[in-house]
Design an enzyme around this catalytic site. Sequence first.
Site, PDB file in Angstrom:
ATOM      1  N   SER A 306      13.303  28.550  94.021  1.00  0.00           N
ATOM      2  CA  SER A 306      13.455  29.990  93.982  1.00  0.00           C
ATOM      3  C   SER A 306      12.399  30.752  94.477  1.00  0.00           C
ATOM      4  O   SER A 306      11.517  30.644  94.838  1.00  0.00           O
ATOM      5  CB  SER A 306      14.664  30.769  93.689  1.00  0.00           C
ATOM      6  OG  SER A 306      15.604  31.262  94.702  1.00  0.00           O
ATOM      7  N   ASP A 394      21.311  24.115 100.365  1.00  0.00           N
ATOM      8  CA  ASP A 394      21.196  24.993  99.253  1.00  0.00           C
ATOM      9  C   ASP A 394      21.770  26.430 100.621  1.00  0.00           C
ATOM     10  O   ASP A 394      21.052  26.440 101.994  1.00  0.00           O
ATOM     11  CB  ASP A 394      19.540  25.272  99.362  1.00  0.00           C
ATOM     12  CG  ASP A 394      19.314  26.514  98.342  1.00  0.00           C
ATOM     13  OD1 ASP A 394      19.508  27.265  98.759  1.00  0.00           O
ATOM     14  OD2 ASP A 394      18.328  25.965  97.701  1.00  0.00           O
ATOM     15  N   HIS A 423      21.524  25.290  95.601  1.00  0.00           N
ATOM     16  CA  HIS A 423      20.654  26.317  95.130  1.00  0.00           C
ATOM     17  C   HIS A 423      20.630  25.762  93.986  1.00  0.00           C
ATOM     18  O   HIS A 423      20.241  26.759  92.497  1.00  0.00           O
ATOM     19  CB  HIS A 423      20.635  27.756  95.809  1.00  0.00           C
ATOM     20  CG  HIS A 423      19.756  28.445  95.331  1.00  0.00           C
ATOM     21  ND1 HIS A 423      18.354  28.237  96.153  1.00  0.00           N
ATOM     22  CD2 HIS A 423      19.254  29.379  94.418  1.00  0.00           C
ATOM     23  CE1 HIS A 423      17.820  29.013  95.752  1.00  0.00           C
ATOM     24  NE2 HIS A 423      18.264  29.988  94.892  1.00  0.00           N
TER      25      HIS A 423
END
Length: 442
Positions: A306, A394, A423
């Site tokens: 991320s 995601d 995610h």
Amino acid sequence: MLLAGLMVISMQAQQFQQEFGNPRKPFVQVVAMPNHADSRYAVGQTATLRISAQEGGVPLNGTKVYYKVGPEMLLPAGRDSVSFVDGEAVIALGTMQEPGFLACQYEFVTVDGKKYSDLVKLAFSPEQIKTFTPMPKDFGQFWQKALKEARKTDLEPEYFDVPDATNDKFITKLVRLHVGKDKWMQGYLTLPRSGYHPIVEGGGRGFPVVLCPPGAGSQKIYPSDYFPSKGCIYLKIEIHDNDQRLADDEYNKMRQAKCDGYMRRGMADKDTYYYKDVYVGCARAVDFLCSLPEWDGKNVIVSGGSQGGALTIVTAALNEKVTCCAPFYPALCDLTGFLHHRAGGWPKFFSGFYKDGRIDVPQEQAVETLQYFDVVNFARLLKVPTFMSWGYNDDTCSPTSVWAAWNEIGSPKVSDITPSSGHWRFPVSQDRCQEWIEQQIK
């Protein structure tokens, strides 16, 4: 009283399992499958989504599925519906005329009143996705100067014992680093003890080093022995210099006051934007790892997910000591995507629907500043082998934005795409990453 109550609940659960059995499957089982098994299409090809559902082993019949279909993160307000027939409902998704991702958000309610929902995204010619972010002419010069200035500051490492993460195999310290003139970072440094062998058999003295930048936010970080157990020195950093030794309540009060909205702070100018010191600070954290006498003098790995995936790419592009990098679903890619009616990367600037994506300066200023911080421009500078992993479902770091960065990487690269993941990553992706890292070790 609380302990007694928990004991009663536990005893009741055990009694239920003994008398009635322990279910090994969910009562409602749902599988959503696009007509292309890999969720990948060419522009102009038609896609459908087949949803299969059983309730206690009985196919659903007549239950309505409500759904929305549109470009990812830009779904329409209205929704359509289709009904299950013999356990199947088929949604006609249509196609796309430009490279990108088409999303379908669906939900249905079973007879017992429980709601089931999911988000499915399909790729259309993703290898042709182009970023909207140009490369400023002085991009390289700007960052070389910033790193050069930061390197004038002594790292001044401060070490603190972490007894709970230190044992006969590993030594763990909390370390605070002065990574720039006015910038400090903290991190957990874990080293294998001398009896542990390096990741390469017969690999001489010292250990490879691994830097792990953090995901978004300002939560506490924790030490890990994953990489040290593989024979690597590991540093997991926190980018805001939040004291990791504080009690949780005190820490949470401090971080909320100190870090709220950091991703848009100082955006009026590239020299004042918050991420400038963060990007350079991560590069300096590599300098610190390479100053350790236990380093093998050769191998420097960066890996995170991320925001940490974004900082992985940035660090590998900025610090010449990095030998390979492994970002997972990187943020901060193709940041102006929403201005072009296409999903952009986290923090979803210019989207108008995500609070962290708010900007506090005129749009023109923000666009000019963000060109210097968009990860696609650092992807263009990568020279080291890169392993990148992401999923299609995601909704935090859009796969459109991740592909925009991936398509700009010119160095040797390996992709690990799991279409059904969001995610997060499957354990097999981490296993593949570790195997790849071991292949890169010199």
